[in-house]
Design a protein around this motif. Sequence first.
Motif, PDB file in Angstrom:
ATOM      1  N   GLU A  11       1.523   6.608  -6.911  1.00 16.12           N
ATOM      2  CA  GLU A  11       0.374   7.205  -7.574  1.00 16.12           C
ATOM      3  C   GLU A  11       0.018   8.603  -7.072  1.00 16.12           C
ATOM      4  OE1 GLU A  11      -0.921   6.078 -10.156  1.00 16.12           O
ATOM      5  OE2 GLU A  11      -1.855   4.116  -9.998  1.00 16.12           O
ATOM      6  N   ALA A  35       1.687  -0.895 -12.351  1.00 19.31           N
ATOM      7  CA  ALA A  35       0.835  -0.312 -11.312  1.00 19.31           C
ATOM      8  C   ALA A  35      -0.331  -1.236 -11.006  1.00 19.31           C
ATOM      9  CB  ALA A  35       0.323   1.060 -11.749  1.00 19.31           C
ATOM     10  N   ALA A  36      -0.917  -1.813 -12.047  1.00 19.72           N
ATOM     11  CA  ALA A  36      -2.044  -2.724 -11.849  1.00 19.72           C
ATOM     12  C   ALA A  36      -1.615  -3.954 -11.065  1.00 19.72           C
ATOM     13  CB  ALA A  36      -2.627  -3.131 -13.197  1.00 19.72           C
ATOM     14  N   ASN A  63       0.815  -1.208   0.000  1.00 19.38           N
ATOM     15  CA  ASN A  63       0.000   0.000   0.000  1.00 19.38           C
ATOM     16  C   ASN A  63       0.851   1.260   0.000  1.00 19.38           C
ATOM     17  OD1 ASN A  63      -3.126   0.025   0.246  1.00 19.38           O
ATOM     18  ND2 ASN A  63      -2.524  -1.862   1.285  1.00 19.38           N
ATOM     19  N   HIS A  85      -8.443  -1.688   2.016  1.00 15.97           N
ATOM     20  CA  HIS A  85      -6.981  -1.727   2.026  1.00 15.97           C
ATOM     21  C   HIS A  85      -6.401  -2.144   3.385  1.00 15.97           C
ATOM     22  CE1 HIS A  85      -6.752   0.019  -1.912  1.00 15.97           C
ATOM     23  NE2 HIS A  85      -7.242   1.191  -1.546  1.00 15.97           N
ATOM     24  N   GLU A 139      -1.506  -2.857  -7.614  1.00 15.15           N
ATOM     25  CA  GLU A 139      -2.866  -2.569  -7.170  1.00 15.15           C
ATOM     26  C   GLU A 139      -3.595  -3.835  -6.754  1.00 15.15           C
ATOM     27  OE1 GLU A 139      -6.590   0.277  -8.547  1.00 15.15           O
ATOM     28  OE2 GLU A 139      -5.176  -0.454 -10.049  1.00 15.15           O
ATOM     29  N   TYR A 189      -2.763  10.989  -8.830  1.00 18.29           N
ATOM     30  CA  TYR A 189      -3.972  10.276  -8.421  1.00 18.29           C
ATOM     31  C   TYR A 189      -5.247  11.063  -8.728  1.00 18.29           C
ATOM     32  CZ  TYR A 189      -6.550   6.921  -5.517  1.00 18.29           C
ATOM     33  OH  TYR A 189      -7.409   5.943  -5.069  1.00 18.29           O
ATOM     34  N   TYR A 240       2.611   1.522  -3.589  1.00 23.31           N
ATOM     35  CA  TYR A 240       1.663   1.835  -4.663  1.00 23.31           C
ATOM     36  C   TYR A 240       1.130   3.262  -4.542  1.00 23.31           C
ATOM     37  CZ  TYR A 240      -2.576   1.861  -7.465  1.00 23.31           C
ATOM     38  OH  TYR A 240      -3.552   2.187  -8.369  1.00 23.31           O
ATOM     39  N   HIS A 241       0.739   3.640  -3.339  1.00 21.37           N
ATOM     40  CA  HIS A 241       0.118   4.963  -3.184  1.00 21.37           C
ATOM     41  C   HIS A 241       1.144   6.098  -3.211  1.00 21.37           C
ATOM     42  CE1 HIS A 241      -3.291   2.382  -1.848  1.00 21.37           C
ATOM     43  NE2 HIS A 241      -3.921   3.252  -2.596  1.00 21.37           N
ATOM     44  N   VAL A 248      -2.787  -4.351  -3.128  1.00 24.05           N
ATOM     45  CA  VAL A 248      -3.261  -3.411  -2.108  1.00 24.05           C
ATOM     46  C   VAL A 248      -4.743  -3.586  -1.810  1.00 24.05           C
ATOM     47  CG1 VAL A 248      -1.485  -1.747  -2.763  1.00 24.05           C
ATOM     48  CG2 VAL A 248      -3.784  -1.503  -3.703  1.00 24.05           C
ATOM     49  N   ASP A 249      -5.496  -4.180  -2.728  1.00 20.32           N
ATOM     50  CA  ASP A 249      -6.918  -4.418  -2.498  1.00 20.32           C
ATOM     51  C   ASP A 249      -7.078  -5.741  -1.761  1.00 20.32           C
ATOM     52  OD1 ASP A 249      -7.446  -2.084  -3.838  1.00 20.32           O
ATOM     53  OD2 ASP A 249      -7.970  -3.057  -5.725  1.00 20.32           O
TER      54      ASP A 249
END
Length: 320
Positions: free
Chosen positions: A36, A220-221, A29, A149, A224, A40, A32-33, A227-228
């Motif tokens: 982004e 990124a995907a 998390n 998250h 992602e 974002y 990734y964040h 992180v989900d």
Amino acid sequence: MSSAEDPAPDPHATAEQVEAARHDRKLANVLYHDWEAQSYDDKWSISYDERCISYAAERFRYIAGDREWPYERALELGCGTGFFLLNLMQAGLARTGAVTDLSPGMVQVALRNAERLGLDVDGRVADAERIPFDDDTFDVVVGHAVLHHIPDVEQALREVLRVLKPGGRFVFAGEPTKIGDWYARRLGALTWKATTTVTRLPLLNDWRRPQQELDESSRAAALEALVDIHVFDPADLERCATRAGAAGVRVATEEFTAAVFGWPVRTFEAAVPPGKLGWGWAMFAYRSWLRLSRLDRALSRVVPRAWFYNALVTGTKPVP
């Protein structure tokens, strides 16, 4: 203002960090964040004008039915760029606010957005399972697309209740349901594949993003996907909040036809060069989403709530 003790953003993760993130969801998390954070708002068409102010206020009132504004002090948990709290404050939710996020990059952008808007907001880099504020600090706690998250959602809700004043309310919106996530991800994947395949044709080549950007989007995907952590059954989410100690817990859902339309649209926008679609497309997408959202409100009377994409949950801290 952020704490001097907060770590600095790290928007350029190493290969070793990315590999470690496969075994550490919190690290995933952060990476990734941080990556982004600077783009974002553009990626998700986030703004701090009437469009998103109305959206945020309607989400709050839809689940909470609360007209007793303004609160004195509000907290946004997992703030991202500050989308939910800053727009709610502009709508009159609270006089002062605080933001927390596990990502230093997101906290930095949220505070920059708050300063630009002239809002009285401070911030901390913080784990939602250990909120760095004293008991009974806030009148309201909000969050948007954050609970999914957090590894231990029930522990995070206990912390939310700890920092709330007695009688204080929490509102979390934008959480994916199990069924909604199933169809949204499939629609998004099909749209991405179709768009990136068709734009290889010579006549459509100027609609294709450069390969380097497509590769970056694919990486990124991949992060992602790490992180989900959760998708929610509405009844299970209600029970989770109740176990955490909340009173008056309620979960509602929204976006069924709007999600079936919206996910392919957002994926298509991400697959073509920025600015290619223009203002006319943006207005078409937004107005279509509004019309379908109104349809979904009518459908909610007959369609099971678990079929809708977004879950919203509210509750209050019991008064001794």
